[in-house]
Design a protein around this motif. Structure first.
Motif, mmCIF file in Angstrom:
data_model
loop_
_atom_site.group_PDB
_atom_site.id
_atom_site.type_symbol
_atom_site.label_atom_id
_atom_site.label_comp_id
_atom_site.label_asym_id
_atom_site.label_seq_id
_atom_site.Cartn_x
_atom_site.Cartn_y
_atom_site.Cartn_z
ATOM 1 N N ASP A 27 53.780 49.101 23.442
ATOM 2 C CA ASP A 27 52.963 48.058 22.812
ATOM 3 C C ASP A 27 53.751 46.765 22.586
ATOM 4 O OD1 ASP A 27 50.709 49.704 22.683
ATOM 5 O OD2 ASP A 27 51.313 50.543 20.754
ATOM 6 N N ILE A 28 55.065 46.826 22.742
ATOM 7 C CA ILE A 28 55.909 45.645 22.564
ATOM 8 C C ILE A 28 56.219 45.046 23.933
ATOM 9 C CG2 ILE A 28 58.161 44.813 21.781
ATOM 10 C CD1 ILE A 28 58.140 47.048 19.704
ATOM 11 N N PRO A 29 56.008 43.749 24.129
ATOM 12 C CA PRO A 29 56.314 43.133 25.423
ATOM 13 C C PRO A 29 57.778 43.375 25.802
ATOM 14 C CG PRO A 29 55.126 41.596 24.012
ATOM 15 C CD PRO A 29 55.478 42.768 23.155
ATOM 16 N N ALA A 30 58.030 43.486 27.097
ATOM 17 C CA ALA A 30 59.389 43.739 27.582
ATOM 18 C C ALA A 30 60.136 42.432 27.793
ATOM 19 C CB ALA A 30 59.331 44.519 28.891
ATOM 20 N N THR A 31 61.399 42.428 27.422
ATOM 21 C CA THR A 31 62.280 41.305 27.745
ATOM 22 C C THR A 31 62.323 41.129 29.256
ATOM 23 O OG1 THR A 31 63.624 41.646 25.773
ATOM 24 C CG2 THR A 31 64.667 40.487 27.601
ATOM 25 N N ASP A 32 62.358 39.874 29.697
ATOM 26 C CA ASP A 32 62.367 39.564 31.127
ATOM 27 C C ASP A 32 63.818 39.473 31.620
ATOM 28 O OD1 ASP A 32 61.053 38.586 33.645
ATOM 29 O OD2 ASP A 32 62.282 36.823 33.190
#
Length: 250
Positions: free
Chosen positions: A50-55
């Motif tokens: 549910d947490i966006p992933a670091t790019d």
């Protein structure tokens, strides 16, 4: 009798012996050899879908081949397996670049557990290095979170305010110990080289110099504070205790 040739031979032998005693570095992250990230053996590791992933992406900056991490309210590790012989090559070397530390971060609180840059190493400890209570707690945690949960982890971090050398347990678990290597803005906007003896740091943080390495990871994370941050990581390798780090010229 002239002893000079014999003396010269002994000196030359000593120099040659020292050269042969030096171990070859163990290269873990030469990003000039990659076409993209993630690429084996590296992979993205997320703890919460549910947490966006670091790019993460490859970038060449000031002549250095690196991985750039960009976090915007996000969290994910770029990780790889690590099977190191800490008796032969215990010293971890790398260089990193941080734009700015996360001003809102506070490593003592879960709500502030974010870092512009962290180098993360996990370990499997011998049973003798853990109390019965610790082993039971880890067993319960693995039942809830999976068997991949490590016995111990060291996080080398670029903090925003705590003094260099600060160590403390992670806000979420005491099995992850934080060590501040850089703090604030004094060293930002330039390449900084690091050298850490994993065996010595294990002894300091977990009271054992004997452990099996499991995983190495890099990260920029800001899921707790919602901040925007970024860092570059390059030239990750292991060397013997008495050897110099081997950073290619920029």
């Amino acid at each position: 009798m002239n002893h000079r040739p014999l003396t010269t031979f002994v000196v030359a032998l000593a120099i040659t012996g020292s050269a042969f005693a030096s171990s070859q570095p163990v290269v873990l992250g030469d990003f000039s050899q990659y076409q993209q990230v993630p690429e084996e053996p590296w992979q993205i590791v997320r703890f919460d879908e549910d947490i966006p992933a670091t790019d993460y992406r490859l970038r060449q900056h000031q002549g250095v081949h690196a991985v750039e991490a960009r976090a915007q309210g996000s969290m994910a590790l770029l990780a790889r397996p690590l099977a190191a012989d800490l008796q032969k090559t215990p010293v971890l070397c790398w260089r990193w670049w941080v734009d700015e530390p996360i001003k809102q971060a506070d490593m003592s609180e879960k709500s502030g557990d974010d870092y512009a840059a962290r180098m993360y190493v996990t370990f499997d400890l011998p049973g003798s290095a853990m109390s019965l209570g610790t082993r039971l707690k880890l067993s319960a945690a693995r039942t809830l979170h999976g068997s991949d949960l490590p016995d111990a982890a060291i996080n080398y971090v670029w903090d925003n305010k705590h003094p260099v050398g600060t160590t403390r347990a992670n806000a979420y678990t005491d099995r992850a110990q934080m060590m501040v290597l850089r703090t604030g803005s004094d060293d930002t906007d330039r390449w900084i080289t690091e050298r850490r003896n994993l065996r010595q740091d294990l002894q300091q943080l977990f009271e054992t110099g004997s452990a099996q390495t499991l995983q190495l990871a890099i990260a920029s994370d800001s899921d707790n504070t919602g901040a925007t941050t970024g860092a570059l990581f390059a030239d990750i390798h292991l060397v013997a205790e008495g050897d110099e780090c081997r950073f290619p010229p920029a």
